[in-house]
Enzyme design. Structure first.
Site, PDB file in Angstrom:
ATOM      1  N   LYS A 236      12.570   8.115   0.458  1.00  0.00           N
ATOM      2  CA  LYS A 236      11.698   9.146  -0.106  1.00  0.00           C
ATOM      3  C   LYS A 236      12.374  10.518  -0.192  1.00  0.00           C
ATOM      4  O   LYS A 236      13.408  10.772   0.429  1.00  0.00           O
ATOM      5  CB  LYS A 236      10.390   9.214   0.699  1.00  0.00           C
ATOM      6  N   ARG A 270       7.556  -0.109   6.057  1.00  0.00           N
ATOM      7  CA  ARG A 270       7.646  -0.481   4.636  1.00  0.00           C
ATOM      8  C   ARG A 270       9.000  -0.019   4.122  1.00  0.00           C
ATOM      9  O   ARG A 270       9.319   1.164   4.205  1.00  0.00           O
ATOM     10  CB  ARG A 270       6.507   0.191   3.876  1.00  0.00           C
TER      11      ARG A 270
HETATM   12  C1  7PJ Z   1       3.815   3.848   0.280  1.00  0.00           C
HETATM   13  C2  7PJ Z   1       3.000   2.875  -0.290  1.00  0.00           C
HETATM   14  C3  7PJ Z   1       3.668   4.134   1.675  1.00  0.00           C
HETATM   15  C4  7PJ Z   1       1.953   2.451   1.721  1.00  0.00           C
HETATM   16  C5  7PJ Z   1       4.272   3.707  -1.802  1.00  0.00           C
HETATM   17  C6  7PJ Z   1       7.416   4.485  -2.514  1.00  0.00           C
HETATM   18  C7  7PJ Z   1       6.251   5.104  -3.120  1.00  0.00           C
HETATM   19  N1  7PJ Z   1       2.071   2.179   0.415  1.00  0.00           N
HETATM   20  N2  7PJ Z   1       3.294   2.803  -1.593  1.00  0.00           N
HETATM   21  N3  7PJ Z   1       2.719   3.414   2.342  1.00  0.00           N
HETATM   22  N4  7PJ Z   1       4.620   4.344  -0.680  1.00  0.00           N
HETATM   23  N5  7PJ Z   1       1.041   1.809   2.448  1.00  0.00           N
HETATM   24  O1  7PJ Z   1       7.591   3.267  -2.521  1.00  0.00           O
HETATM   25  O2  7PJ Z   1       8.268   5.257  -2.050  1.00  0.00           O
HETATM   26  O3  7PJ Z   1       4.315   4.996   2.271  1.00  0.00           O
HETATM   27  S1  7PJ Z   1       4.934   3.968  -3.379  1.00  0.00           S
END
Ligand code: 7PJ
Length: 293
Positions: A236, A270
């Site tokens: 990020k 994640r």
């Molecule tokens: C996240 C997400 C996160 C959860 C994205 C990216 C942006 N879902 N979806 N947590 N970020 N739960 O993949 O950097 O931080 S999209």
């Protein structure tokens, strides 16, 4: 786990039961592999325009140690164009269908639209990952309760379109914690079972660099809500700001953030880079959990 063992300790959270297996988070951190099937996601957008490529990548992530595969069909980076339900479904359904046959691990669907989530569950997805924390679609909570599947409640200030314009908080940790507490209550009120609720501070979603760092530093305050805690910092912008590096150079920063998150109480990470994150997180798990017999 024996019946006498208390479930309340923060280090012995209940396992996450899904339609396709149980994700164990007691004394080990789960990895959610990111599988975007969009043309425009900030890091992996455009890499998987063919479903076959996406399915192969998902299989590889599981082999590398992913416990869950998170499929997204709409980019939520600031300023990304919104896509119709039809477009989103056209991207994700063939991938979910194919991946369901190819892997045993649970699949989560990254969407805030109940129709998209419901169709994904019908094709074999297992978990709803709602970046709006049940705020955007009033039909989402009841649908999830009816299906009896786990849900990720993520915090975001504003909407993807506006969230990075001028994020503002009095006390970011308190406000994110209060939001998550209130959305947990909302979910319970709609009939979602407590052991099926995962919480997530939403790193990068309506947050400045300092907001993100404050949240990562203060994860223990979120862990006390008593739900499994998911953190997504992978590649990020805040990492790019600290290291002055583009998304494709942010692996080490992402691993550092993942390790810090685990040591501060995260139960699930994640990540785009599953193999590397699995190794880093296994080290953090040993430091956090392993005690001499
Ligand atoms: C996240 C997400 C996160 C959860 C994205 C990216 C942006 N879902 N979806 N947590 N970020 N739960 O993949 O950097 O931080 S999209």
């Amino acid at each position: 786990m024996s019946e006498q063992e208390p479930q309340s300790s923060l280090d012995s959270l209940r396992d996450l039961v899904t339609r396709h297996g149980t994700v164990v988070m007691e004394r080990c951190t789960a990895i959610m592999g990111v599988l975007n099937v969009t043309p425009d996601s900030f890091y992996d957008g455009g890499r998987r325009l063919e479903p076959e490529k996406a399915i192969a990548d998902g299989v590889e992530m599981v082999a590398a140690g992913a416990d869950i595969i998170d499929i997204g069909g709409e980019s939520t980076r600031p300023g990304a164009p919104s896509v119709s339900e039809e477009e989103e479904l056209g991207r994700i359904l063939p991938v979910i269908r194919g991946l369901r046959r190819a892997i045993r691990a649970p699949i989560s669907i990254d969407t805030y639209k109940s129709n998209v989530a419901c169709a994904a569950l019908g094709e074999g997805a297992d978990i709803v990952n709602d970046i709006s924390g049940l705020r955007f679609d009033p039909a989402m909570a009841a649908m999830i309760a009816e299906e009896g599947v786990p849900v990720v409640l993520m915090h975001m200030q504003g909407t993807p379109r506006t969230m990075q314009v001028e994020p503002r908080y009095g006390d970011v940790v308190r406000e994110v914690r209060d939001f998550l507490a209130s959305q947990i209550s909302h979910a319970l009120g709609k009939g979602i079972e407590p052991e099926k609720i995962i919480i997530d501070p939403g790193i990068g979603f309506g947050k400045t660099l300092d907001h993100n760092l404050s949240l990562l530093r203060n994860l223990p305050a979120l862990a006390t809500l008593g739900q499994p805690l998911l953190v997504g910092a992978s590649r990020k912008t805040f990492i790019g700001k600290i290291l002055n590096l583009a998304p494709d150079e942010r692996l080490e920063g992402s691993l550092a953030a993942a390790v810090a998150a685990v040591l501060a109480g995260a139960n699930m990470i994640r990540a785009h880079d599953v193999k590397e994150t699995r190794r880093a997180v296994n080290m953090a798990d040993a430091i956090r959990y392993r005690v001499e017999e």
